[in-house]
Structures are given as C-alpha cells and as structure tokens.
Design a protein around this motif. Sequence first.
Motif, short mmCIF file in Angstrom:
data_model
loop_
_atom_site.label_atom_id
_atom_site.label_comp_id
_atom_site.label_asym_id
_atom_site.label_seq_id
_atom_site.Cartn_x
_atom_site.Cartn_y
_atom_site.Cartn_z
N GLY A 69 64.45 23.06 56.91
CA GLY A 69 65.89 22.76 56.90
C GLY A 69 66.56 23.14 55.59
O GLY A 69 67.66 23.69 55.57
N LEU A 70 65.90 22.86 54.47
CA LEU A 70 66.47 23.19 53.17
C LEU A 70 66.57 24.71 52.97
O LEU A 70 67.50 25.19 52.31
N GLN A 71 65.62 25.47 53.53
CA GLN A 71 65.70 26.93 53.39
C GLN A 71 66.90 27.49 54.15
O GLN A 71 67.57 28.41 53.68
N VAL A 72 67.19 26.94 55.31
CA VAL A 72 68.39 27.35 56.05
C VAL A 72 69.63 27.07 55.21
O VAL A 72 70.52 27.92 55.08
N ALA A 73 69.70 25.88 54.62
CA ALA A 73 70.85 25.51 53.79
C ALA A 73 70.99 26.44 52.59
O ALA A 73 72.10 26.85 52.22
N ALA A 74 69.86 26.81 51.97
CA ALA A 74 69.89 27.68 50.80
C ALA A 74 70.42 29.07 51.16
O ALA A 74 71.23 29.66 50.42
N LEU A 75 70.00 29.60 52.29
CA LEU A 75 70.46 30.93 52.70
C LEU A 75 71.94 30.94 53.03
O LEU A 75 72.67 31.87 52.65
N VAL A 76 72.41 29.91 53.71
CA VAL A 76 73.85 29.81 54.02
C VAL A 76 74.66 29.70 52.73
O VAL A 76 75.70 30.34 52.58
N ALA A 77 74.17 28.91 51.79
CA ALA A 77 74.88 28.75 50.51
C ALA A 77 74.94 30.06 49.73
O ALA A 77 75.98 30.41 49.16
N LEU A 78 73.85 30.81 49.73
CA LEU A 78 73.82 32.06 48.96
C LEU A 78 74.80 33.08 49.51
O LEU A 78 75.32 33.92 48.77
N LEU A 91 61.55 43.59 54.22
CA LEU A 91 62.72 43.19 54.99
C LEU A 91 63.93 42.99 54.08
O LEU A 91 65.04 43.45 54.39
N GLY A 92 63.72 42.31 52.95
CA GLY A 92 64.83 42.06 52.04
C GLY A 92 65.43 43.34 51.49
O GLY A 92 66.66 43.51 51.46
N ALA A 93 64.57 44.27 51.06
CA ALA A 93 65.06 45.55 50.54
C ALA A 93 65.78 46.33 51.63
O ALA A 93 66.83 46.93 51.39
N GLY A 94 65.23 46.33 52.84
CA GLY A 94 65.86 47.05 53.94
C GLY A 94 67.19 46.46 54.34
O GLY A 94 68.18 47.18 54.55
N LEU A 95 67.26 45.14 54.44
CA LEU A 95 68.51 44.49 54.81
C LEU A 95 69.60 44.73 53.76
O LEU A 95 70.77 44.90 54.10
N GLY A 151 72.04 36.37 58.39
CA GLY A 151 71.14 36.70 59.50
C GLY A 151 69.82 35.97 59.39
O GLY A 151 69.30 35.45 60.38
N MET A 152 69.27 35.92 58.17
CA MET A 152 68.00 35.21 57.99
C MET A 152 68.16 33.71 58.23
O MET A 152 67.27 33.06 58.79
N ALA A 153 69.29 33.15 57.82
CA ALA A 153 69.54 31.72 58.05
C ALA A 153 69.57 31.41 59.55
O ALA A 153 69.02 30.39 60.00
N ALA A 154 70.18 32.29 60.32
CA ALA A 154 70.27 32.06 61.77
C ALA A 154 68.89 32.10 62.43
O ALA A 154 68.56 31.24 63.26
N VAL A 155 68.08 33.07 62.05
CA VAL A 155 66.73 33.18 62.63
C VAL A 155 65.87 31.97 62.26
O VAL A 155 65.17 31.40 63.10
N LEU A 156 65.96 31.55 60.99
CA LEU A 156 65.15 30.41 60.55
C LEU A 156 65.61 29.12 61.23
O LEU A 156 64.79 28.23 61.50
#
Length: 401
Positions: free
Chosen positions: A61-70, A140-144, A156-161
């Motif tokens: 859950g915290l990783q989803v929050a971190a990605l959305v915040a970033l 994946l990060g470099a490609g995205l 996109g990563m937040a949604a998948v996670l």
Amino acid sequence: MLTDGALRMLVLLHFHTLGFSPVQLAYLFVLYEVAGMATNLSAGWIAARFGLTATLYAGLGLQVAALVALAQLDPNWQIAASVAFVMAVQGLSGVAKDLAKMASKSAVKLLAPKEGDGLFRWVAVLTGSKNAVKGVGFLLGAGLLAVAGFTWATLGMAAVLAVILAAVLVSMPAGLPRGRKGAKFSEVFSKSANINWLSAARVFLFGARDVWFVVGIPVYFYAVFSDGSEAGNRAAFFLIGTFMAVWIIFYGAVQASAPRLLKAASRSEGELIAAARTWAAMLAVLPAVLAVAVLAAGQPAPWLTVLLVVGLLVFGGLFAVNSSLHSYLILAFSKDERVTMDVGFYYMANAGGRLMGTVLSGLTYQLGGVAACLGTAAVMVALSALAAGRLSSNPEQEALS
C-alpha cells in the motif's frame, strides 16, 4: 520489487538529464536508505506484534502511495524543493519495499522444509527471483522514461501495483503468524555474536556494491554512450537500463543457483560458514583489478567499457554467492520465535551498507571518477571478509561470545 527497480532508474536518469551533479543524485537516495535502516529495525517488531500478512499489506500500500506522490513532481519547482520532495517520496518507497521484503523473508524460515538443504534452497529461490524481477524493473524504468515520460510512468506503475495489492488481499492464504501483543521493541537487538558479525559483514558487502552501482557506473556510462542530443539521451537510457537490468537478473539467477553451486545438500553449516569467508575474499580482488585498469586507461575507451561490463558481471556472480550465503545463514542462526526480529536487524545492517555505499558513490565519483568508486568497493569487500571470518560454527562458543 519490479516497481522498486523501475523507480530507481526513473529518478536517477530523469534528474541526471536535469543537470544534477553526482553528489546531488546520491542525495536523492539517501533518505530511501535511511528509511530502510529505520524500517528494518522496527519491521521485525511490527511483524512480531501485528503479524506478517499485515506487514506485507502495508508495504504494498505504501509503494502505491509513493508512486502516486512522485507523479505530482512539478518541473517548475526550484532544485532544492525538488530534491527535498523526491527524497521524502523515496524514503516512503524505502519503507514500503523493506516492509514487504522482511515479511517475505521471515515467512521462508517458518514454511521451508527443515531437513537437508531445504532452507537454503528456498531462501535462494526467493532471493534470486526477487532480484531478477528487480532487474527487469531497471530496464522497465529506463524504457518507460524514454517512451512515456516521468509522470505517466509513475502513474502507470501505481495502477498496476494497486491491482496486485487487491489480488493479494483477496487470495492470501491463512497460516502465517498473526503477532503477539507482548512483543517488545528492545527484542530486535540480538545477543547472538554470529548474527551481529553477519550483520557487520552485510554492511560492507552491500556498501561495496552500491558505491559503484548507484551513481558511479550509470553516470560514467551516460557520459560514454550519450552525445548530448535527445536521441542520444534515449539511446543511453536504454543501454544503461539494459546493463543494470542484465546485471541484476544475472545476480538473481546466480543467487537462485547458489545451493547447487556450493553443493549445500552435502555440506554442514560449519562448511558453509567457512565458504562465506572464502567467497568474500575472492570478491575483493575483482574491483581492485578494475580500478587499476581504469587508472591505466586514463580516459574512456571502447576496450575499457567492454572490460567494465564483463568485469562487473563477474562481480555480480561472485557477489550473488556471497549474498545468498548471508541470506541462508541469517535464517540458520535465527530461532523460530524471534526470526522477524533477527531478520529485521540483519536487513537494517543491509540498508546501512546501502546508505554508506550510496553516499560514497556520489562522493567518490565526484572526487576520483569510477576508479575511486571501484577502489573503495575493494576495500569494503575486504572488510566484509574480515567480519565473516569472525563467524563461529561452534554453538557453545558463539553463545559465550
């Protein structure tokens, strides 16, 4: 682990293109590692108090929050504000990753077969697959970043996670410890000399990797591969991301194979302790040789780039065997009733090593280039070998230490 690896490459490459110095880039990851130290120290108690499944849910859950915040990062902010914001979000991501990792590793001790090399085999499979997935995340990060840009990549990563978290909440089987109300935070500090020496060896082992891995080599390769144009930057992103991904995937594959490489099924715990010393000593030689080669070259050259790529892949294989031995030994040394405490303390040391390596990566690269990074790595691996040399295969002697 996929999003953790991708996020590291996104942040590193995005801010390097914005003109951040090696030391400023290292600062972006400092709070991530500090948070990792604090999280691992307390995560053992959190899992003992609230249960392993709750700890795993919290991490996802915290990783989803971190990605959305970033994704809210504004390119118009001042550099100081951008650095502070990314450091804070990276810190939250570090908390998330270490909560999930500690819960997973502790569960292996409780669920793996007790006979033969069952524990080592399952630890190696979990650790190896975890790092292989993280390696795919680097690519994946470099490609995205090259294709979708910074903001859409993080969203996109937040949604998948978030989908993965929902699936885990629905399908998690019962059976893992639910926690005990009487667990005290003071219990996280181990009285076992073996666990303390192993943790010290872990500090220097992972410091030796990150001192070249975090800033030094990616920035060096960017200077070699990019001509400064937009197309050159994209090509450099893919090449750097590919190298980092291949390194991590290879590292993970060797980790998973470590029990077979070491013939663990037919070896005693004492023999595996001795192997931890030997493999660390072997590893120390390689970065020293690469540092000498860089100094001899004087400037980037095609042969030097090839040598660094091949040499660092060999480093990854040797490093993987060392790391896999450590991951097995921490569970072998731990007792079932305090496994989350010991694993948390050990991974706090792991995060401490990464923090030291992260800071030194930017500093040594700025002072002496990639040769300084590699020379520092050689010294740190040698210190790891010295700490591993203090491990005891005699339970009575260890108890008195």
